[in-house]
Design a protein around this motif. Structure first.
Motif, short mmCIF file in Angstrom:
data_model
loop_
_atom_site.label_atom_id
_atom_site.label_comp_id
_atom_site.label_asym_id
_atom_site.label_seq_id
_atom_site.Cartn_x
_atom_site.Cartn_y
_atom_site.Cartn_z
N ASP A 2 -18.25 24.90 164.35
CA ASP A 2 -16.47 24.97 163.63
C ASP A 2 -16.43 24.68 162.43
N ALA A 3 -17.27 24.22 161.52
CA ALA A 3 -17.08 23.59 159.92
C ALA A 3 -17.71 24.87 159.94
N VAL A 4 -18.46 25.71 160.04
CA VAL A 4 -19.32 26.41 159.98
C VAL A 4 -18.50 27.98 158.98
N GLY A 5 -17.80 27.85 160.96
CA GLY A 5 -16.25 28.86 160.47
C GLY A 5 -15.18 28.84 159.60
N ASN A 6 -14.78 27.26 159.27
CA ASN A 6 -13.97 26.66 158.93
C ASN A 6 -13.31 27.08 157.23
N GLY A 7 -15.82 26.79 156.88
CA GLY A 7 -15.52 27.14 155.04
C GLY A 7 -15.62 28.83 155.55
N GLY A 8 -15.97 29.49 156.00
CA GLY A 8 -16.57 30.84 155.98
C GLY A 8 -18.20 30.97 155.78
N PRO A 49 -14.05 15.30 164.43
CA PRO A 49 -13.38 16.94 164.68
C PRO A 49 -11.90 17.18 164.39
N SER A 50 -11.68 16.14 164.95
CA SER A 50 -10.00 16.32 165.19
C SER A 50 -9.25 17.19 164.01
N ASN A 51 -9.75 17.28 162.59
CA ASN A 51 -9.17 17.69 161.67
C ASN A 51 -10.26 18.27 161.54
N PRO A 52 -9.79 19.87 160.43
CA PRO A 52 -11.27 20.97 160.50
C PRO A 52 -12.11 20.25 158.75
N SER A 53 -13.19 20.68 159.15
CA SER A 53 -13.95 20.77 157.88
C SER A 53 -14.64 21.50 157.44
N LYS A 54 -15.96 21.38 156.63
CA LYS A 54 -17.16 22.50 156.29
C LYS A 54 -17.57 21.72 156.13
N LEU A 55 -18.41 22.47 156.45
CA LEU A 55 -20.64 22.14 156.39
C LEU A 55 -20.97 22.29 154.67
N LEU A 56 -21.99 21.47 154.74
CA LEU A 56 -22.85 21.00 153.26
C LEU A 56 -23.90 20.58 153.77
N PRO A 105 -39.42 47.32 153.83
CA PRO A 105 -39.04 45.73 153.19
C PRO A 105 -37.58 45.44 153.54
N THR A 106 -37.09 44.60 154.00
CA THR A 106 -35.54 44.24 154.67
C THR A 106 -35.06 43.02 153.43
N LYS A 107 -33.53 43.05 153.14
CA LYS A 107 -33.38 41.69 152.26
C LYS A 107 -32.96 40.46 153.24
N LYS A 108 -33.25 39.34 152.45
CA LYS A 108 -32.78 37.69 153.62
C LYS A 108 -31.42 37.08 152.36
N GLY A 109 -30.86 36.01 152.76
CA GLY A 109 -29.87 35.46 152.21
C GLY A 109 -28.95 36.65 151.38
N PRO A 110 -28.32 36.23 150.92
CA PRO A 110 -27.99 34.62 150.63
C PRO A 110 -27.90 33.55 151.75
N TYR A 111 -27.69 32.57 152.13
CA TYR A 111 -28.16 31.55 153.47
C TYR A 111 -26.56 30.86 152.94
N ILE A 112 -26.15 30.85 151.46
CA ILE A 112 -24.86 29.94 151.27
C ILE A 112 -23.22 30.95 151.01
N LYS A 113 -22.90 30.15 150.66
CA LYS A 113 -20.74 30.83 150.59
C LYS A 113 -21.52 30.17 149.02
N PHE A 158 -19.62 12.84 149.60
CA PHE A 158 -19.27 14.12 150.34
C PHE A 158 -18.63 14.13 151.48
N ALA A 159 -18.77 13.30 152.26
CA ALA A 159 -18.03 13.05 153.14
C ALA A 159 -16.74 12.77 153.93
N SER A 160 -16.81 11.59 152.94
CA SER A 160 -15.80 11.21 152.99
C SER A 160 -13.98 12.66 151.76
N GLU A 161 -15.00 13.25 151.15
CA GLU A 161 -13.99 14.77 151.07
C GLU A 161 -14.51 15.62 151.82
N GLY A 162 -13.75 15.43 152.89
CA GLY A 162 -14.27 16.26 153.77
C GLY A 162 -14.74 17.46 154.54
N TYR A 163 -16.24 17.12 154.36
CA TYR A 163 -17.50 17.77 154.44
C TYR A 163 -17.82 17.16 155.24
#
Length: 329
Positions: free
Chosen positions: A177-183, A69-76, A228-236, A97-102
């Motif tokens: 941290d990863a979720v936040g870094n990727g928005g 976690p030293s460098n920021p990453s994104k969650l995939l 009824p309520t709305k669910k999603g989207p779950y991903i960016k 994908f992990a080798s590309e920063g995820y």
């Protein structure tokens, strides 16, 4: 948009056309390809470097950048085809994908029950010489179709979506941290997993009915009323390759941008469904891209060794397409 110059026709592209001559795709049984349920040989010298562990009570394969976690990453999220969590090829795909920063979380969508092995019968065994041989071959094909039907019934949307909801909730806690870094959370999916990228990218109506069909009690503290309520989207954003079991309705309500890797004349993701999906996304002004790869088999984008250099090159191009989409969103 479509790109018809990625690869050329190769003999291995016929691997998914297993119907007897004169037999229509509708007569072959379930809309599943051999490539959704059987791994290609693992490329020489490549081995997984992540770990299988629990997250939110669900088995996952977790793989992270060396600098995390030293460098920021994104969650995939990586959603697999029927070969599932313990497939070496799927694990290596996650590592790429992990080798590309995820930080990559690959959940067990099938609760320890991957699809039954339905590998195509070797060509040498298809040279039938008698009516009895033909009957035996047909019986084996029927048995495979039956097993796949039963397997798909065990792992329908009502079973898979709750697994994904648990994993997503747990990711937001442990990897905040990863979720936040990727928005937000990103997702890629292959074959069956491709359809769930679409479902996670969409906004759905929740009428307080659980995925199992049971009536849920409204959560008054969370502000849920009786309506009824709305669910999603779950991903960016999401990217999917040669999706399986997709219907035109799966493209309705999409809110998150998606990139599609498609196979030309794919019998399990027919052109008419792809075109209907493109029309729906265009009408809703959803940011999207569609690349069509000719001369490759369904399943080609998943890590696996091919003799044909054109398929190998298309596999690399597809990965670059998906990675570029994620990086740009």
């Amino acid at each position: 948009m479509a790109d018809h110059g990625v690869a050329t026709r190769a003999p291995e592209s016929d691997a998914h056309e297993s119907a007897t001559p004169g037999e229509s795709s509708d007569e072959r049984g379930p809309a599943m390809s051999e490539h959704c349920t059987t791994d290609r040989p693992t490329p020489s010298g490549e081995t997984p470097r992540g770990e299988i562990r629990l997250l939110g009570g669900i088995d996952i394969y977790l793989t992270k950048p060396e600098s995390y976690p030293s460098n920021p990453s994104k969650l995939l999220l990586l959603l697999t085809g029927g070969t599932g969590l313990k497939s070496t090829n799927n694990q290596i795909q996650a590592d790429k994908f992990a080798s590309e920063g995820y930080v990559v979380v690959m959940p067990d969508l099938f609760d320890g029950d991957p699809a039954p092995n339905s590998a195509a019968v070797p060509e040498s065994e298809t040279l039938v010489t008698s009516f009895l041989d033909t009957f035996k071959l047909k019986a084996a094909e029927t048995a495979k179709s039956f097993l796949l039907d039963m397997w798909m019934a065990r792992h329908a949307e009502e079973k898979v979506m709750p697994i994904l909801e648990k994993v997503i909730h747990a990711c937001k806690g442990e990897f905040a941290d990863a979720v936040g870094n990727g928005g937000g959370i990103y997702a890629v999916g292959y074959c069956i997993g491709g359809r769930y990228v679409l479902l996670l990218a969409g906004e759905r109506i929740d009428s307080h009915t659980s995925w199992t069909g049971a009536q849920k009690q409204p959560d008054e503290e969370a502000g849920e009323g009786q309506g009824p309520t709305k669910k999603g989207p779950y991903i960016k954003a999401g990217a999917l390759a040669h999706a399986t079991l997709v219907s035109p309705e799966d493209f309705l309500g999409l809110k998150s941008p998606v990139s599609l890797v498609c196979v030309e004349h794919d019998p399990v993701f027919p052109d008419e469904i792809r075109i209907a999906g493109e029309d729906a996304m265009s009408k809703s002004n959803l940011e999207h891209e569609v690349q069509v790869y000719p001369g490759v088999p369904h399943g080609f984008a998943v890590v696996g060794d091919y003799d044909d250099v054109n398929i190998k090159e298309a596999q690399l191009t597809a990965h670059e397409q998906m990675l570029k989409w994620l990086n740009e969103h």
